[in-house]
Design an enzyme around this catalytic site. Structure first.
Site, mmCIF file in Angstrom:
data_model
loop_
_atom_site.group_PDB
_atom_site.id
_atom_site.type_symbol
_atom_site.label_atom_id
_atom_site.label_comp_id
_atom_site.label_asym_id
_atom_site.label_seq_id
_atom_site.Cartn_x
_atom_site.Cartn_y
_atom_site.Cartn_z
ATOM 1 N N LYS A 55 3.008 8.031 1.456
ATOM 2 C CA LYS A 55 3.387 6.741 0.651
ATOM 3 C C LYS A 55 3.311 7.310 -0.832
ATOM 4 C CE LYS A 55 1.281 3.662 4.382
ATOM 5 N NZ LYS A 55 0.118 3.107 4.902
ATOM 6 N N GLN A 99 -5.778 1.290 3.645
ATOM 7 C CA GLN A 99 -5.112 2.105 5.006
ATOM 8 C C GLN A 99 -6.052 1.497 6.071
ATOM 9 O OE1 GLN A 99 -2.469 3.570 5.116
ATOM 10 N NE2 GLN A 99 -2.591 4.196 7.444
ATOM 11 N N ASP A 122 0.998 -5.438 1.944
ATOM 12 C CA ASP A 122 0.951 -5.133 3.244
ATOM 13 C C ASP A 122 1.371 -6.503 4.127
ATOM 14 O OD1 ASP A 122 0.703 -2.737 4.473
ATOM 15 O OD2 ASP A 122 -1.439 -2.614 4.065
#
Ligand code: GUN
Length: 296
Positions: A55, A99, A122
């Site tokens: 990422k 995460q 997200d």
């Protein structure tokens, strides 16, 4: 029966990333604005470390600012919360990603809901989940967004299609169903306790596999000509490879490729699109926070 079209997720992702890079350059030139994404990793899970590294790399390649914060595996809930607050208050950070999974001592729901909803790239904050399911403009989770981009390109208009989502996770299954519904599909959400799962799948024009069970969905579960999107990433033993393992999806690819009209491979299908869509959400978040139009 002719073989299915293989949907090249890598190519889709490369195109999208190049397009985002071009738009980031326009944004910098027009407004002096550099989108910034901060990723928080708690612990040392090897798979998470790989995802986070990828990422970060992709963010820099798109011309954005990238920061990664690694907290120790025994970081307290309060420490993770403090990091989120710090990033919420940093105007150079437009996107925040924590995460998952988080260690047991950290309350994941509370952390996700502490992220500023405008920075929630997200799309996991309850407010964004609510916006998505009520059909409002929302920051939607990256993996389902990537699946939709490929689906629309391959299938065209999705109106009236029978779609089945196998898996009911908050990260993939539920938001995927919401996005399909938005495109006027008839949506079934199936899961481990669904009766006659094979029969349910056989009725579908579109199969989204997101259960996390290696090659569970057999070729005879797929209606001839159906479009199959395989979100699964499962590592299985394979003595014929150098590492002794390999990655497979939730669909038995070798069987399904004979029946489907189009299918994503694993690896090289959905995976690369997830990161590209994270960049897309970060660009959108930066433009909204700065109050400028997103470059075409
Ligand atoms: N872990 C596995 N997939 C995801 C994802 O899409 N976002 C975050 N934050 N963590 C993940």
């Amino acid at each position: 029966m002719s073989q299915a079209t293989i949907i090249d997720g890598k190519a889709f992702a490369a195109n999208l990333r190049a397009d985002i890079g071009r738009r980031v350059a326009v944004l910098k030139q027009r407004h002096g604005l550099t989108p910034g994404l901060s990723v928080v990793l708690v612990g040392e899970d090897p798979a998470s470390q790989v995802y986070v590294r990828n990422k970060g790399k992709a963010t820099l390649e798109a011309g954005m600012k990238s920061d990664t914060y690694t907290l120790s595996p025994d970081a307290s809930h309060e420490e993770v919360m403090a990091k989120v607050e710090e990033l919420n208050n940093d105007a150079s950070v437009h996107g925040i990603l924590v995460q998952l999974p988080l260690p047991d001592q950290v309350d994941s729901d509370a952390i996700l809901n502490a992220i500023d909803p405008d920075k929630d790239v997200d799309g996991f904050h309850t407010l964004n989940v609510g916006r998505l399911t009520s059909g409002q403009d929302a920051m939607a989770p990256c993996t389902p967004v990537g699946c939709m981009i490929m689906l629309k390109e391959v299938v065209g208009d999705l109106t009236g299609k029978q779609a089945i989502v196998v898996g009911r996770s908050n990260i993939v299954g539920k938001p995927m169903a919401a996005l399909l519904l938005k495109e006027h599909c008839t949506v079934t959400i199936a899961h481990s306790r669904t009766r006659d799962l094979a029969g349910e799948c056989r009725r579908a024009d579109i199969v989204i596999a997101a259960v996390g069970r290696p090659r569970m969905i057999g070729g005879d579960w797929i209606k001839p000509g159906a479009t199959v999107i395989d979100v699964g990433i499962n590592r299985i033993d394979d003595a014929s490879t150098k590492s002794g393992t390999r990655l497979v999806g939730d669909v038995n690819f070798d069987e399904a490729v004979e029946t489907a009209g189009a299918i994503t491979p694993v690896p090289g299908g959905v995976g690369p699109m997830t990161i590209a869509c994270l960049l897309k959400n970060t660009l959108t978040a930066a433009c909204r926070q700065a109050g400028v139009a997103e470059p075409e």
